[in-house]
Design a protein around this motif. Structure first.
Motif, PDB file in Angstrom:
ATOM      1  N   ILE A 157       0.872  -1.273   0.040  1.00 41.42           N
ATOM      2  CA  ILE A 157       0.011   0.119  -0.044  1.00 41.42           C
ATOM      3  C   ILE A 157       0.880   1.202  -0.087  1.00 41.42           C
ATOM      4  O   ILE A 157       1.755   1.446   0.848  1.00 41.42           O
ATOM      5  CB  ILE A 157      -1.238   0.137   1.196  1.00 41.42           C
ATOM      6  N   CYS A 162      -2.803   6.303  -0.069  1.00 38.93           N
ATOM      7  CA  CYS A 162      -3.747   5.622   0.622  1.00 38.93           C
ATOM      8  C   CYS A 162      -4.757   6.600   1.271  1.00 38.93           C
ATOM      9  O   CYS A 162      -4.421   7.690   1.635  1.00 38.93           O
ATOM     10  CB  CYS A 162      -3.206   4.802   1.811  1.00 38.93           C
ATOM     11  N   THR A 184      -3.432   5.417   7.760  1.00 37.19           N
ATOM     12  CA  THR A 184      -2.972   4.955   6.424  1.00 37.19           C
ATOM     13  C   THR A 184      -3.021   3.246   6.646  1.00 37.19           C
ATOM     14  O   THR A 184      -2.386   2.806   7.890  1.00 37.19           O
ATOM     15  CB  THR A 184      -1.483   5.397   6.100  1.00 37.19           C
ATOM     16  N   HIS A 185      -3.230   2.490   5.710  1.00 34.57           N
ATOM     17  CA  HIS A 185      -3.115   1.238   6.085  1.00 34.57           C
ATOM     18  C   HIS A 185      -1.977   0.393   5.475  1.00 34.57           C
ATOM     19  O   HIS A 185      -1.213   0.913   4.758  1.00 34.57           O
ATOM     20  CB  HIS A 185      -4.278   0.356   5.166  1.00 34.57           C
ATOM     21  N   CYS A 202      -9.440  -1.825  -4.060  1.00 31.59           N
ATOM     22  CA  CYS A 202      -8.753  -0.419  -4.105  1.00 31.59           C
ATOM     23  C   CYS A 202      -9.685   0.311  -5.018  1.00 31.59           C
ATOM     24  O   CYS A 202      -9.410   0.080  -6.199  1.00 31.59           O
ATOM     25  CB  CYS A 202      -7.404  -0.355  -3.802  1.00 31.59           C
ATOM     26  N   ALA A 208      -3.955   2.891  -4.794  1.00 31.59           N
ATOM     27  CA  ALA A 208      -2.969   3.144  -3.699  1.00 31.59           C
ATOM     28  C   ALA A 208      -2.215   1.564  -3.376  1.00 31.59           C
ATOM     29  O   ALA A 208      -1.410   1.409  -2.967  1.00 31.59           O
ATOM     30  CB  ALA A 208      -3.671   3.232  -2.264  1.00 31.59           C
TER      31      ALA A 208
END
Length: 241
Positions: A157, A162, A184-185, A202, A208
Protein backbone atom coordinates in the motif's frame (compact mmCIF):
# COMPACT_ATOMS: atom_id res chain seq x y z
CA UNK A 1 -11.10 -39.57 4.84
CA UNK A 2 -11.20 -39.13 1.06
CA UNK A 3 -7.73 -38.58 -0.39
CA UNK A 4 -9.18 -35.60 -2.26
CA UNK A 5 -9.37 -33.87 1.12
CA UNK A 6 -5.57 -33.98 1.52
CA UNK A 7 -4.20 -30.48 1.20
CA UNK A 8 -0.57 -29.47 0.72
CA UNK A 9 -0.74 -27.80 4.12
CA UNK A 10 -1.45 -31.21 5.71
CA UNK A 11 1.72 -32.65 4.20
CA UNK A 12 3.73 -29.64 5.27
CA UNK A 13 2.34 -29.84 8.81
CA UNK A 14 3.43 -33.47 9.08
CA UNK A 15 7.00 -32.59 8.09
CA UNK A 16 6.96 -29.56 10.41
CA UNK A 17 5.91 -31.81 13.30
CA UNK A 18 8.89 -34.09 12.71
CA UNK A 19 7.59 -36.79 10.37
CA UNK A 20 10.37 -38.30 8.27
CA UNK A 21 7.95 -39.32 5.52
CA UNK A 22 4.33 -38.90 4.42
CA UNK A 23 2.31 -41.70 2.82
CA UNK A 24 -1.04 -41.06 1.12
CA UNK A 25 -3.25 -44.04 0.29
CA UNK A 26 -6.00 -43.40 -2.25
CA UNK A 27 -8.63 -45.20 -4.32
CA UNK A 28 -7.62 -46.25 -7.81
CA UNK A 29 -7.88 -43.43 -10.34
CA UNK A 30 -11.27 -43.51 -12.02
CA UNK A 31 -12.85 -45.53 -9.18
CA UNK A 32 -13.90 -42.77 -6.78
CA UNK A 33 -16.62 -43.86 -4.35
CA UNK A 34 -17.93 -40.30 -4.10
CA UNK A 35 -17.83 -39.51 -7.83
CA UNK A 36 -15.75 -36.41 -7.11
CA UNK A 37 -12.49 -37.95 -8.32
CA UNK A 38 -10.57 -35.90 -5.79
CA UNK A 39 -7.66 -38.34 -6.00
CA UNK A 40 -6.72 -36.80 -9.35
CA UNK A 41 -6.36 -33.42 -7.68
CA UNK A 42 -4.34 -34.90 -4.84
CA UNK A 43 -2.03 -36.58 -7.33
CA UNK A 44 -1.48 -33.17 -8.94
CA UNK A 45 -0.75 -31.69 -5.51
CA UNK A 46 1.73 -34.46 -4.72
CA UNK A 47 3.48 -33.93 -8.05
CA UNK A 48 3.81 -30.20 -7.35
CA UNK A 49 4.82 -30.65 -3.71
CA UNK A 50 7.59 -33.06 -4.63
CA UNK A 51 9.05 -30.41 -6.92
CA UNK A 52 8.76 -27.88 -4.09
CA UNK A 53 10.52 -30.27 -1.69
CA UNK A 54 13.34 -30.67 -4.18
CA UNK A 55 13.57 -26.88 -4.58
CA UNK A 56 14.00 -26.30 -0.83
CA UNK A 57 16.50 -29.15 -0.44
CA UNK A 58 14.29 -31.95 0.92
CA UNK A 59 14.37 -35.39 -0.68
CA UNK A 60 11.07 -35.75 -2.62
CA UNK A 61 11.07 -39.50 -2.00
CA UNK A 62 9.88 -38.70 1.52
CA UNK A 63 6.41 -38.19 0.02
CA UNK A 64 4.53 -41.05 -1.63
CA UNK A 65 1.02 -41.61 -2.98
CA UNK A 66 -0.21 -45.12 -3.74
CA UNK A 67 -3.53 -46.41 -5.09
CA UNK A 68 -5.58 -49.35 -3.82
CA UNK A 69 -9.14 -50.43 -3.12
CA UNK A 70 -10.62 -51.20 0.26
CA UNK A 71 -10.34 -54.92 -0.47
CA UNK A 72 -6.64 -54.83 -1.35
CA UNK A 73 -5.17 -55.21 2.12
CA UNK A 74 -2.12 -56.90 0.66
CA UNK A 75 -1.41 -53.98 -1.64
CA UNK A 76 -1.77 -51.56 1.26
CA UNK A 77 0.56 -53.56 3.49
CA UNK A 78 3.18 -53.95 0.78
CA UNK A 79 3.02 -50.26 -0.14
CA UNK A 80 3.38 -49.09 3.46
CA UNK A 81 6.18 -51.53 4.22
CA UNK A 82 8.10 -50.50 1.10
CA UNK A 83 7.73 -46.82 1.94
CA UNK A 84 8.69 -47.35 5.58
CA UNK A 85 11.83 -49.15 4.47
CA UNK A 86 12.64 -46.33 2.06
CA UNK A 87 12.26 -43.68 4.75
CA UNK A 88 14.46 -45.64 7.15
CA UNK A 89 17.11 -45.77 4.44
CA UNK A 90 16.84 -42.01 3.90
CA UNK A 91 17.25 -41.33 7.61
CA UNK A 92 15.92 -38.49 9.73
CA UNK A 93 14.38 -35.51 7.97
CA UNK A 94 16.86 -32.67 7.62
CA UNK A 95 20.01 -34.36 8.90
CA UNK A 96 20.34 -36.64 5.88
CA UNK A 97 19.81 -33.61 3.62
CA UNK A 98 22.54 -31.71 5.45
CA UNK A 99 20.07 -29.26 7.01
CA UNK A 100 20.24 -28.19 10.63
CA UNK A 101 17.09 -28.00 12.72
CA UNK A 102 16.80 -24.21 12.45
CA UNK A 103 17.46 -24.19 8.71
CA UNK A 104 14.90 -26.93 8.10
CA UNK A 105 12.32 -25.06 10.17
CA UNK A 106 13.04 -21.84 8.26
CA UNK A 107 12.58 -23.50 4.88
CA UNK A 108 9.35 -25.24 5.87
CA UNK A 109 7.95 -21.98 7.23
CA UNK A 110 8.84 -20.24 3.97
CA UNK A 111 6.93 -22.89 2.01
CA UNK A 112 3.98 -22.59 4.39
CA UNK A 113 3.66 -18.88 3.64
CA UNK A 114 3.62 -19.60 -0.09
CA UNK A 115 1.05 -22.42 -0.15
CA UNK A 116 -2.08 -20.22 -0.49
CA UNK A 117 -0.39 -18.23 -3.27
CA UNK A 118 0.76 -21.37 -5.09
CA UNK A 119 -2.71 -22.91 -4.90
CA UNK A 120 -4.18 -19.73 -6.34
CA UNK A 121 -1.66 -19.35 -9.17
CA UNK A 122 -1.71 -23.04 -10.12
CA UNK A 123 -5.39 -23.76 -9.49
CA UNK A 124 -6.14 -24.62 -13.13
CA UNK A 125 -3.22 -27.00 -13.42
CA UNK A 126 -3.95 -28.60 -10.08
CA UNK A 127 -7.50 -29.34 -11.26
CA UNK A 128 -6.38 -31.15 -14.42
CA UNK A 129 -7.49 -34.75 -14.88
CA UNK A 130 -4.90 -36.52 -17.02
CA UNK A 131 -5.29 -39.91 -18.69
CA UNK A 132 -2.20 -41.64 -17.32
CA UNK A 133 -0.62 -41.55 -13.85
CA UNK A 134 2.84 -41.18 -15.41
CA UNK A 135 1.78 -37.86 -16.96
CA UNK A 136 1.60 -36.28 -13.52
CA UNK A 137 5.34 -36.73 -13.05
CA UNK A 138 5.83 -34.21 -15.87
CA UNK A 139 2.97 -31.90 -14.91
CA UNK A 140 5.22 -29.41 -13.12
CA UNK A 141 8.82 -28.58 -13.96
CA UNK A 142 11.74 -27.57 -11.80
CA UNK A 143 11.97 -24.22 -13.59
CA UNK A 144 8.28 -23.60 -13.03
CA UNK A 145 8.61 -24.09 -9.28
CA UNK A 146 11.71 -21.87 -9.11
CA UNK A 147 9.76 -19.12 -10.85
CA UNK A 148 6.92 -19.46 -8.34
CA UNK A 149 9.23 -18.49 -5.50
CA UNK A 150 11.52 -16.05 -7.28
CA UNK A 151 8.81 -14.16 -9.18
CA UNK A 152 6.08 -14.26 -6.55
CA UNK A 153 3.72 -11.31 -6.52
CA UNK A 154 3.69 -9.02 -3.48
CA UNK A 155 1.20 -6.30 -2.69
CA UNK A 156 2.07 -3.00 -0.98
CA UNK A 157 0.00 0.00 0.00
CA UNK A 158 1.50 3.31 -1.11
CA UNK A 159 1.23 5.55 1.98
CA UNK A 160 1.08 8.65 -0.22
CA UNK A 161 -1.99 7.39 -2.08
CA UNK A 162 -3.87 5.59 0.67
CA UNK A 163 -7.06 7.45 1.63
CA UNK A 164 -7.74 5.22 4.68
CA UNK A 165 -11.12 4.25 3.24
CA UNK A 166 -10.86 0.81 4.89
CA UNK A 167 -12.24 -0.99 1.82
CA UNK A 168 -9.17 -3.19 1.39
CA UNK A 169 -8.96 -3.76 5.14
CA UNK A 170 -12.53 -5.08 5.24
CA UNK A 171 -12.12 -7.18 2.09
CA UNK A 172 -8.89 -8.96 3.10
CA UNK A 173 -9.88 -12.62 3.73
CA UNK A 174 -7.10 -13.22 6.29
CA UNK A 175 -6.99 -9.90 8.14
CA UNK A 176 -3.50 -9.10 6.89
CA UNK A 177 -4.13 -5.36 6.54
CA UNK A 178 -3.55 -3.12 9.54
CA UNK A 179 -4.88 0.37 9.99
CA UNK A 180 -8.17 1.97 10.86
CA UNK A 181 -10.36 4.96 10.30
CA UNK A 182 -8.24 7.93 9.24
CA UNK A 183 -5.04 5.85 9.47
CA UNK A 184 -2.95 4.83 6.50
CA UNK A 185 -3.16 1.07 6.00
CA UNK A 186 -0.27 -1.40 5.77
CA UNK A 187 -0.05 -5.04 4.71
CA UNK A 188 1.48 -7.62 7.03
CA UNK A 189 3.62 -9.53 4.54
CA UNK A 190 3.91 -12.56 6.81
CA UNK A 191 0.13 -12.90 6.98
CA UNK A 192 -0.62 -11.93 3.37
CA UNK A 193 -1.60 -14.87 1.11
CA UNK A 194 -1.04 -12.83 -2.07
CA UNK A 195 -4.61 -13.38 -3.30
CA UNK A 196 -4.89 -9.90 -4.84
CA UNK A 197 -8.23 -9.09 -3.18
CA UNK A 198 -6.90 -5.78 -1.89
CA UNK A 199 -5.55 -4.86 -5.33
CA UNK A 200 -8.96 -5.44 -6.90
CA UNK A 201 -10.87 -3.75 -4.07
CA UNK A 202 -8.91 -0.49 -3.97
CA UNK A 203 -10.92 2.23 -5.79
CA UNK A 204 -9.27 3.12 -9.13
CA UNK A 205 -9.38 6.81 -8.24
CA UNK A 206 -6.94 6.08 -5.40
CA UNK A 207 -4.77 3.35 -6.93
CA UNK A 208 -3.00 2.89 -3.61
CA UNK A 209 -2.24 -0.84 -3.94
CA UNK A 210 0.96 -1.67 -5.79
CA UNK A 211 1.50 -5.09 -7.36
CA UNK A 212 5.19 -5.96 -7.22
CA UNK A 213 6.81 -9.01 -8.82
CA UNK A 214 10.42 -10.16 -8.53
CA UNK A 215 11.55 -6.97 -6.81
CA UNK A 216 12.63 -5.97 -3.31
CA UNK A 217 9.63 -4.73 -1.39
CA UNK A 218 9.90 -1.07 -0.31
CA UNK A 219 9.18 -0.25 3.35
CA UNK A 220 5.52 0.58 4.12
CA UNK A 221 6.43 3.99 5.57
CA UNK A 222 9.37 6.23 4.81
CA UNK A 223 12.07 7.12 7.33
CA UNK A 224 10.62 7.17 10.87
CA UNK A 225 8.55 3.98 11.51
CA UNK A 226 7.05 5.58 14.59
CA UNK A 227 5.09 8.05 12.47
CA UNK A 228 1.92 7.20 10.58
CA UNK A 229 0.17 9.40 8.13
CA UNK A 230 -3.34 10.38 9.20
CA UNK A 231 -6.07 11.01 6.69
CA UNK A 232 -9.20 13.05 7.36
CA UNK A 233 -12.01 13.39 4.86
CA UNK A 234 -9.71 12.24 2.09
CA UNK A 235 -7.09 14.86 2.91
CA UNK A 236 -3.73 14.59 4.66
CA UNK A 237 -3.54 15.60 8.31
CA UNK A 238 -0.56 15.52 10.61
CA UNK A 239 -0.77 13.15 13.52
CA UNK A 240 1.30 10.69 15.49
CA UNK A 241 0.54 7.36 17.18
Amino acid sequence: MCSGRIDASFVLRAFSKGADGVFIGACHLGECNYMTHGNFQTLSMVSLFKKIMEFVGINPERLKMAFMSGSEAGVYTESVNDFTGKVKTLGALGSSEGLGEDELKSRLEAVERFIPYIKLVKKDKLALRLDEEEQYDRLFTKEEVEALFKEAVTYRIDPEKCRACMICLRKCPVGAIAGGKNLTHTIDQDACIKCGTCFEACPPRFGAIEKISGETLPPPFPENPGNKREVRNGQDASGQL
